[in-house]
Write an enzyme that holds these catalytic residues in place. Structure first.
Site, PDB file in Angstrom:
ATOM      1  N   CYS A 126       3.287   8.046   1.067  1.00 11.43           N
ATOM      2  CA  CYS A 126       4.178   7.107   1.531  1.00 11.43           C
ATOM      3  C   CYS A 126       4.373   6.207   1.222  1.00 11.43           C
ATOM      4  O   CYS A 126       3.441   5.707   0.695  1.00 11.43           O
ATOM      5  CB  CYS A 126       3.250   6.838   3.006  1.00 11.43           C
ATOM      6  SG  CYS A 126       3.990   6.256   3.985  1.00 11.43           S
ATOM      7  N   CYS A 136       6.397  -4.522  15.866  1.00  8.78           N
ATOM      8  CA  CYS A 136       6.389  -3.241  16.848  1.00  8.78           C
ATOM      9  C   CYS A 136       5.458  -3.324  16.930  1.00  8.78           C
ATOM     10  O   CYS A 136       3.841  -4.053  16.069  1.00  8.78           O
ATOM     11  CB  CYS A 136       6.586  -1.759  16.033  1.00  8.78           C
ATOM     12  SG  CYS A 136       8.097  -1.442  15.505  1.00  8.78           S
ATOM     13  N   GLU A 143       0.793  -0.720   0.521  1.00  4.81           N
ATOM     14  CA  GLU A 143       0.294   0.555  -0.065  1.00  4.81           C
ATOM     15  C   GLU A 143       0.924   1.318  -0.017  1.00  4.81           C
ATOM     16  O   GLU A 143       1.852   1.492   0.621  1.00  4.81           O
ATOM     17  CB  GLU A 143      -1.036   0.285   1.509  1.00  4.81           C
ATOM     18  CG  GLU A 143      -2.344  -1.360   1.178  1.00  4.81           C
ATOM     19  CD  GLU A 143      -2.902  -1.434   2.593  1.00  4.81           C
ATOM     20  OE1 GLU A 143      -3.900  -2.088   2.228  1.00  4.81           O
ATOM     21  OE2 GLU A 143      -2.720  -0.944   3.593  1.00  4.81           O
ATOM     22  N   CYS A 189       2.203  -2.263  15.569  1.00  3.04           N
ATOM     23  CA  CYS A 189       1.736  -1.848  14.157  1.00  3.04           C
ATOM     24  C   CYS A 189       1.028  -3.145  13.409  1.00  3.04           C
ATOM     25  O   CYS A 189       1.059  -3.535  13.288  1.00  3.04           O
ATOM     26  CB  CYS A 189       3.584  -1.337  13.511  1.00  3.04           C
ATOM     27  SG  CYS A 189       3.392  -1.199  11.353  1.00  3.04           S
ATOM     28  N   CYS A 200       6.715  -6.928   7.082  1.00  2.00           N
ATOM     29  CA  CYS A 200       7.774  -6.668   7.983  1.00  2.00           C
ATOM     30  C   CYS A 200       8.089  -7.776   8.817  1.00  2.00           C
ATOM     31  O   CYS A 200       7.641  -8.580   9.406  1.00  2.00           O
ATOM     32  CB  CYS A 200       7.268  -4.702   8.884  1.00  2.00           C
ATOM     33  SG  CYS A 200       8.622  -3.886   9.564  1.00  2.00           S
ATOM     34  N   CYS A 242      -0.484   6.607  10.061  1.00  4.69           N
ATOM     35  CA  CYS A 242       0.402   6.031  10.665  1.00  4.69           C
ATOM     36  C   CYS A 242      -0.171   4.459  11.329  1.00  4.69           C
ATOM     37  O   CYS A 242      -0.739   4.013  12.030  1.00  4.69           O
ATOM     38  CB  CYS A 242       0.613   6.442  11.264  1.00  4.69           C
ATOM     39  SG  CYS A 242       3.110   6.980  11.002  1.00  4.69           S
TER      40      CYS A 242
END
Ligand code: SF4
Length: 345
Positions: A105, A116, A90, A119, A112, A337
């Site tokens: 962005c 974290c 995305e 996230c 990933c 975010c």
């Protein structure tokens, strides 16, 4: 077959010379690939039919495809792209027309590996790094959206989407090279920010490689105990090591450094946190972006209460820190975010 966009202009030129073609043909093809973002060899109309057929049978050209576009009520646009192997990633267009600021962005990995805790991307397995062309395509296609919807090209590029850019190091640097090259989009590196969760060794490598773009550190906590709790990467890259790497980056490049700091209610938003954060701003010039948190499913955090956030930010600015509070954008379409996870809703 090789992906033709993996070749540098020099490699492409050598290939053409070896097959008895003129040198300038390589330049033409290179311009089609990058400056004009051709999506097929058939589009390269100033080449002979024979040459186009030769390229088609010897090389792959694998542009990304738009899979889905979602519009937020605040103007933010999230686009899901499909890669040649079916993976989805995305990108988000964040328009601020009043300031003539149009930021994309971009993602650098499929998923990933850094987990974290706040996230959504961190809950997806890391499948692979994006190649330079796939990162570049996101910018080209979102730039097109920005022109169509707002009549304005992109002004800023941030590598803050899915993935840890410094773990896709080579491809990220290559994509920046194309974005800033006159044979690519010719954008200023000052308009580009690469954001990292904090890998000290790679931050130093950026400095040694003399990059010209800006660096953002996703800090999110100003002491190791709290940072370990939300960002496991901190266990091998504690704050002392990171600060040392950032000082090195600053001394060797002079490029702008930003801290990203998501405010979690009652976790990292009290005055003690603000004091520790202010201390981390003394070794080099740095700007802090405080970001409103967007809760994801089952996350142990909620967003900071307005009053707490105001007191926190005021403490910092009263102590000479350059701080901006960024209200969240695109929350209704999971584009804010930490929310990127290829969700359908
Ligand atoms: S915040 Fe960034 S580094 Fe951390 S899991 Fe999410 S995408 Fe990965």
């Amino acid at each position: 077959m090789q992906d033709i966009r993996q070749l540098s202009l020099e490699e492409l030129t050598n290939y053409f010379l070896e097959m008895g073609e003129k040198r300038f043909r390589a330049k033409q093809v290179y311009e089609w690939l990058w400056q004009k973002s051709a999506r097929s060899f058939a589009e390269m109309t100033n080449l002979s039919k024979n040459l186009r057929t030769h390229l088609e049978t010897h090389f792959l050209l694998r542009p990304i495809e738009i899979d889905k576009v979602q519009h937020s009520s605040d103007g933010t646009i999230k686009t899901r792209f499909r890669l040649y192997d079916g993976y989805l990633i995305e990108s988000v267009l964040i328009p601020v027309p009043s300031e003539k600021r149009f930021t994309v962005c971009v993602s650098s990995q499929v998923g990933c590996s850094l987990t974290c805790s706040f996230c959504a991307t961190g809950r997806m397995k890391r499948e692979r790094n994006l190649d330079a062309g796939e990162i570049y395509d996101q910018v080209v296609m979102v730039n097109q959206q920005s022109l169509e919807k707002f009549g304005h090209p992109l002004t800023n590029i941030v590598y803050m989407g899915m993935g840890e850019p410094l773990l896709a190091y080579k491809n990220v640097l290559k994509s920046v090279e194309h974005l800033t090259s006159p044979e690519g989009l010719n954008m200023s590196p000052r308009r580009i920010t690469v954001s990292t969760a904090g890998i000290a060794k790679m931050i130093k490598k950026l400095a040694d490689d003399k990059v010209r773009f800006n660096l953002a550190l996703s800090l999110h906590a100003a002491d190791d105990t709290k940072r370990n709790e939300i960002m496991p990467i901190n266990e091998q890259n504690n704050l002392e090591t990171l600060m040392e790497a950032l000082i090195y980056f600053h001394e060797h490049t002079g490029n702008r450094i930003t801290y990203e700091y998501i405010a979690f209610n009652n976790f990292n938003d009290n005055i003690g946190d603000a004091k520790r954060l202010a201390k981390l701003c003394r070794s080099f010039p740095v700007k802090i972006n405080i970001i409103e948190y967007n809760a994801i499913d089952d996350a142990p955090f909620s967003k900071s209460e307005e009053d707490r956030l105001d007191i926190f930010a005021r403490y910092l600015s009263d102590h000479g820190v350059n701080v901006t509070v960024r209200r969240s954008r695109g929350r209704d379409i999971d584009a804010a975010c930490g929310q990127l996870a290829n969700k359908d809703a």
